[in-house]
Design an enzyme around this catalytic site. Structure first.
Site, mmCIF file in Angstrom:
data_model
loop_
_atom_site.group_PDB
_atom_site.id
_atom_site.type_symbol
_atom_site.label_atom_id
_atom_site.label_comp_id
_atom_site.label_asym_id
_atom_site.label_seq_id
_atom_site.Cartn_x
_atom_site.Cartn_y
_atom_site.Cartn_z
ATOM 1 N N HIS A 107 -21.764 30.882 -67.937
ATOM 2 C CA HIS A 107 -21.954 30.387 -66.567
ATOM 3 C C HIS A 107 -21.220 31.108 -65.527
ATOM 4 O O HIS A 107 -20.250 32.088 -65.958
ATOM 5 C CB HIS A 107 -20.954 29.082 -66.516
ATOM 6 C CG HIS A 107 -21.184 28.088 -67.555
ATOM 7 N ND1 HIS A 107 -20.721 27.948 -68.740
ATOM 8 C CD2 HIS A 107 -21.949 26.833 -67.406
ATOM 9 C CE1 HIS A 107 -20.817 26.850 -69.430
ATOM 10 N NE2 HIS A 107 -21.550 26.179 -68.613
ATOM 11 N N ASP A 110 -17.463 31.348 -65.437
ATOM 12 C CA ASP A 110 -16.994 31.965 -66.556
ATOM 13 C C ASP A 110 -16.651 33.569 -66.420
ATOM 14 O O ASP A 110 -15.452 33.902 -66.758
ATOM 15 C CB ASP A 110 -17.697 31.882 -67.925
ATOM 16 C CG ASP A 110 -18.062 30.635 -68.240
ATOM 17 O OD1 ASP A 110 -17.588 29.535 -67.837
ATOM 18 O OD2 ASP A 110 -19.258 30.450 -69.038
ATOM 19 N N GLU A 274 -28.541 20.931 -78.249
ATOM 20 C CA GLU A 274 -27.036 21.363 -78.953
ATOM 21 C C GLU A 274 -26.772 20.155 -80.213
ATOM 22 O O GLU A 274 -27.170 19.047 -79.735
ATOM 23 C CB GLU A 274 -26.291 21.207 -77.780
ATOM 24 C CG GLU A 274 -24.820 21.324 -78.216
ATOM 25 C CD GLU A 274 -23.720 21.771 -77.256
ATOM 26 O OE1 GLU A 274 -24.054 22.117 -76.283
ATOM 27 O OE2 GLU A 274 -22.639 21.250 -77.182
ATOM 28 N N HIS A 277 -24.660 17.240 -78.974
ATOM 29 C CA HIS A 277 -25.243 16.392 -78.027
ATOM 30 C C HIS A 277 -26.111 15.372 -78.775
ATOM 31 O O HIS A 277 -26.279 14.228 -78.245
ATOM 32 C CB HIS A 277 -25.774 17.210 -76.775
ATOM 33 C CG HIS A 277 -25.064 17.995 -76.070
ATOM 34 N ND1 HIS A 277 -25.292 18.863 -75.185
ATOM 35 C CD2 HIS A 277 -23.718 18.154 -76.304
ATOM 36 C CE1 HIS A 277 -24.439 19.718 -74.569
ATOM 37 N NE2 HIS A 277 -23.492 19.303 -75.112
ATOM 38 N N ASP A 345 -22.123 27.354 -78.820
ATOM 39 C CA ASP A 345 -21.493 26.544 -77.915
ATOM 40 C C ASP A 345 -20.402 25.838 -78.653
ATOM 41 O O ASP A 345 -20.517 24.554 -78.719
ATOM 42 C CB ASP A 345 -22.436 25.758 -77.169
ATOM 43 C CG ASP A 345 -21.831 25.105 -75.945
ATOM 44 O OD1 ASP A 345 -20.390 25.258 -75.851
ATOM 45 O OD2 ASP A 345 -22.420 24.484 -75.428
#
Ligand code: XUL
Ligand code: CO
Length: 443
Positions: A107, A110, A274, A277, A345
């Site tokens: 990101h 980050d 993900e 998720h 992730d």
């Protein structure tokens, strides 16, 4: 063991390049199953798996949680935020090189600290991504996808493109434009939108239809800008059911697919699925992968796992080979990942505080996916599962079943066939199939 450092300091001293040593090795800092050059069905493991390291968890996460302060003390902290960011960049590229990851994802925030305003933030991002470009060129590590963090800043508390206040959407556009520019500069193969704040807490204050229309419009604008600026990669939407919003507009794969088709975005956008998720939406990881594959919209994967005993996003490293096998079967069945990859992730636990734990966590995840790949290939080559699946649906392959599939039957004709007497009782053979899978895994 030779030292590897990118700037003028080695941040993970005592750890060299992680190599494949095979399942007999007792070296914790070696791959037991991930052998990058091993051929599986005509492609190397490295080409199949396209591993990526997540900048945020690996280099920004410090072990803090809602109940406690940081437990992990990063050695790249400097006296000011830009010095820390530059050191962190060197540490990150040292890690990518040592763990032998071909890709990373980040990101904007980050990598580069936010400035006092949007213009200053963009300036910081340009400085850091210029450096990242040099690091990519010297190490050969590539950018899988870039993204903008549109969920941490208080201005986004009521949403990003879905925000009821038009002024906020202007800020969002500025941030997304800068993140897209950086992604293009770094040769990113994708650009991800995760809509953490795109949802609502209560309908008493929410015009849902208008908010969804605004998201559709905003994404089309971002796509048009990026294409005009030369971006040829894939855009991803990353579904998530809850956390932070109560009702998130990108609830799960099926919802996102409907949204993309509804707003005419499905030619440029795919899903980034993900694992944790999917489970928050009440699905198995493989359910959301299959939903996307069937729609031709499986783009990339955020490779992690949740804890089924609780209901939040634990982002654990994926070490469950049953799940990695199912995931790799879906990926092989669609002909492999193209611009996407397997992005970890995932974060090491709050109490995994040794700096080698970052390596051990990635090794565990990479080995688990390598095992999944090998097993999935075995399942395909053996063909028994596919044969049983085909047999289960064989009544549709000829005669009236085939006529139905071709749309040649009316409801009256079909109803007349229902007068032929009770159909035979046919077993689904679930337990046998599950024992076959165990045979492929452990036989
Ligand atoms: C949040 C999450 C994000 C996205 C990128 O749950 O998964 O890190 O992957 O914004
Ligand atoms: Co993610």
């Amino acid at each position: 063991m030779s030292s590897i450092f990118i700037g003028n300091k080695e941040y993970f001293p005592g750890i060299g390049k992680v190599a494949f040593e095979g399942s007999g090795s007792d070296n914790p800092l070696a791959f037991k199953f991930y052998n990058p050059e091993q051929l599986i069905g005509g492609k190397t493991m490295k080409e199949h798996l396209r591993f990526s390291v997540a900048y945020w968890h690996s280099f920004c996460g410090d072990g803090s949680d809602p109940f406690g302060s940081p437990t992990i003390n990063h050695p790249w902290r400097g006296n000011d935020s830009m010095t820390s960011a530059k050191n962190k960049l060197d540490a990150a590229f040292e890690f990518f090189t040592k763990i032998d990851a071909p890709y990373y994802c980040f990101h904007d925030v980050d990598m580069a600290p936010e400035g006092a305003n949007q213009v200053e933030s963009e300036k910081n991002l340009i400085t850091l991504t210029d450096m990242a470009k040099e690091r990519q060129e010297s190490t050969g590590v590539k950018l899988l996808w870039g993204t903008a963090n549109m969920f941490s800043h208080p201005r986004y508390m009521n949403g990003v493109a879905s925000n009821p206040d038009f002024q906020v959407v202007g800020h969002a556009a500025h941030q997304v434009k800068a993140a897209i520019d950086s992604t293009i500069k770094l040769g990113g193969q994708g650009y991800t939108f995760w809509g953490g704040r795109e949802g609502y807490m209560t309908l008493w204050n929410t015009d849902m239809k208008r908010e969804l229309d605004h998201i559709g419009q905003f994404l089309a604008m971002a796509r048009d800008y990026a294409r005009k600026a030369g971006f040829t990669g894939t855009f991803y939407i990353e579904p998530k059911a809850m956390e932070p919003s109560k009702h998130q507009y990108d609830f799960d794969a099926a919802t996102v697919i409907g949204f993309l088709r509804n707003y005419g975005l499905d030619k440029d956008f795919k899903c980034n699925i993900e694992a944790n998720h999917a489970t928050l939406a009440g699905h198995d990881f493989v359910h959301d992968l299959r939903t996307c594959r069937d729609a031709g919209l499986l783009g990339s994967v955020d490779a992690n796992r949740g804890d089924l005993m609780n209901g939040w996003d634990t982002d654990e490293f994926p070490t469950d080979v049953y799940q990695t096998t199912q995931a790799m079967l879906e990926i092989l069945a669609m002909g492999g990942l193209t611009s996407g990859g397997l992005n970890f992730d995932a974060k090491r636990r709050r109490n995994s505080t040794d700096s080698e734990d970052l390596f051990l966590a990635h090794i565990a995840g990479m080995d688990a996916f390598a095992l999944g790949l090998v097993t999935a290939q075995k399942i395909i080559e053996d063909g028994k599962l596919a044969e049983m699946l085909k047999a289960r649906y064989s009544s549709w392959d000829s005669g009236d079943g085939a006529a139905f599939e071709k749309g040649k039957l009316t409801l009256e004709q079909l109803a007349a066939m229902g007068e032929k007497g009770e159909p035979a009782t046919t077993s689904g053979k679930q337990e046998y199939l599950e024992s076959l899978v165990n045979g492929y895994l452990f036989g």
